[in-house]
Design an enzyme around this catalytic site. Sequence first.
Site, PDB file in Angstrom:
ATOM      1  N   ARG A  49       0.767  -1.802   0.339  1.00  0.00           N
ATOM      2  CA  ARG A  49      -0.169   0.046   0.347  1.00  0.00           C
ATOM      3  C   ARG A  49       0.854   1.085   0.016  1.00  0.00           C
ATOM      4  NH1 ARG A  49       2.042   1.336   3.237  1.00  0.00           N
ATOM      5  NH2 ARG A  49       0.714   4.134   3.298  1.00  0.00           N
ATOM      6  N   ALA A  51       0.746   5.539  -2.269  1.00  0.00           N
ATOM      7  CA  ALA A  51       0.782   5.721  -3.499  1.00  0.00           C
ATOM      8  C   ALA A  51       2.137   5.329  -4.205  1.00  0.00           C
ATOM      9  CB  ALA A  51       1.134   7.160  -4.132  1.00  0.00           C
ATOM     10  N   ARG A  92      -7.149  -0.530  -6.859  1.00  0.00           N
ATOM     11  CA  ARG A  92      -7.367   0.117  -6.448  1.00  0.00           C
ATOM     12  C   ARG A  92      -7.244   2.088  -6.994  1.00  0.00           C
ATOM     13  NH1 ARG A  92      -4.467   1.035  -0.886  1.00  0.00           N
ATOM     14  NH2 ARG A  92      -6.040   2.288  -0.185  1.00  0.00           N
ATOM     15  N   ASP A 238      -1.638  10.885  -2.448  1.00  0.00           N
ATOM     16  CA  ASP A 238      -1.521   9.983  -3.417  1.00  0.00           C
ATOM     17  C   ASP A 238      -2.125  10.280  -4.323  1.00  0.00           C
ATOM     18  OD1 ASP A 238      -3.184   8.582  -0.043  1.00  0.00           O
ATOM     19  OD2 ASP A 238      -2.274   6.937  -1.404  1.00  0.00           O
ATOM     20  N   LYS A 248      -4.995   9.940   2.618  1.00  0.00           N
ATOM     21  CA  LYS A 248      -5.770   9.835   3.857  1.00  0.00           C
ATOM     22  C   LYS A 248      -6.321  10.048   4.834  1.00  0.00           C
ATOM     23  CE  LYS A 248      -5.147   5.881   3.650  1.00  0.00           C
ATOM     24  NZ  LYS A 248      -6.560   5.042   3.121  1.00  0.00           N
TER      25      LYS A 248
HETATM   26  O1  MRU Z   1      -5.144   2.954   2.114  1.00  0.00           O
HETATM   27  P1  MRU Z   1      -3.036   3.574   1.862  1.00  0.00           P
HETATM   28  O2  MRU Z   1      -3.281   3.070   3.034  1.00  0.00           O
HETATM   29  O3  MRU Z   1      -2.588   3.019   1.070  1.00  0.00           O
HETATM   30  O4  MRU Z   1      -3.348   4.489   1.251  1.00  0.00           O
HETATM   31  C1  MRU Z   1      -1.764   5.514   1.919  1.00  0.00           C
HETATM   32  C2  MRU Z   1      -2.216   7.565   2.181  1.00  0.00           C
HETATM   33  O5  MRU Z   1      -3.001   7.754   2.482  1.00  0.00           O
HETATM   34  C3  MRU Z   1      -0.967   7.598   2.807  1.00  0.00           C
HETATM   35  O6  MRU Z   1      -1.349   8.466   3.755  1.00  0.00           O
HETATM   36  C4  MRU Z   1      -0.003   8.205   2.368  1.00  0.00           C
HETATM   37  O7  MRU Z   1       0.306   9.388   2.519  1.00  0.00           O
HETATM   38  C5  MRU Z   1      -0.104   7.840   0.724  1.00  0.00           C
HETATM   39  S1  MRU Z   1       1.361   7.279   0.343  1.00  0.00           S
HETATM   40  C6  MRU Z   1       3.120   8.117   0.553  1.00  0.00           C
END
Ligand code: MRU
Length: 347
Positions: A49, A51, A92, A238, A248
């Site tokens: 998981r 980005a 996703r 993301d 997130k």
């Molecule tokens: O659902 P996830 O765990 O894949 O989400 C990841 C995020 O949103 C993280 O906050 C992150 O900042 C982005 S990836 C560096």
Amino acid sequence: MNETATLWWDTRNQSIHYIEQTLLPNEYAIIECRSIERLATAIRRLEIRGAPALGVAGAYGVALAAVLADKNDMPSFMASVQRDAGILRSTRPTAINLAWGIDRVIASMQPAQGCRDACSRAVAEALEIAREDTACCHAIGKNGAALLPDTCTILTHCNAGALACSSWGTALGVIRSAVENGKNVKVISCETRPLLQGARLTTWELVRDGIDVTTITDSTAAYLMQKGAIDAVVVGADRITRDAVFNKIGTYMHAVCAHHHKIPFYVAAPYSTFDAKNSASDVIVEERNRDEVTVMGSRTYVPEGAHVKNYAFDATPMELVTAIITETEVLRPPVDIPKLLSHRSTT
Ligand code: MRU
């Protein structure tokens, strides 16, 4: 500091290896993946998981699809790779890096002279994407570290660390680089309901590196800001559209509070996370299973019959962002993102 890779290509076995993130912090397991279906499940379940890590996973996924495809004739070989790429792409929708990594590897196969050449090109491009991602994280770290005071407490949300990238991290890359430069950095890690990427993953990474970390519930953040206990917020992203930063769920709430308390709100992300084509209203925000919200351990906490909303991401308007820390520069909104990206692609 620990700099192990989060996922990698095994050249001998022609397979993908990755750290299984749903098991952390209780168990550290490496999984070997040799099928597209297994990789798609790993992405859906958040075993892999974050980005930039999804960008690398998408790239390795296309390489794996090329390795597995029949190599009798080019049209059916490419049709098979495209079919597998479609399966991975649909896992996703919000983190743009996944589609970016997939598309970049497919594009690298276009000039190929036959199936075997296309396959070698796919593997080479995927390895290059992983290498570049690590280099980007270090460059983001260096650019971001310069923005932090010599002694500071930084709030971060979710996990934008090594585990969300091929290694080092974006938001945690900034923190790691600042610590490496001798700065005295303490971190407040928001637990990040419902799947606790902050509590489980960010806190695990920082404890492992010996960086001072305190875990809080997400709802404690505003109170700490009000008390003057936070010097800056640093998060990952993301997807960055011309008008908003998708990250997130809960990130927007921190940005509003930071703005109210005049605390800098920094986003650390590579250019592979930018989306020049869309604005916030065009982006599909992933909605996940209700069980992630209603069930904790073996107990259900929400009565059957209640509606549940489980958005995985939110959109922070650009006017709440103090700066976006990229691998080449620090951008201070307002920024014309489409113009910036078209300029980058022509230079
Ligand atoms: O659902 P996830 O765990 O894949 O989400 C990841 C995020 O949103 C993280 O906050 C992150 O900042 C982005 S990836 C560096």
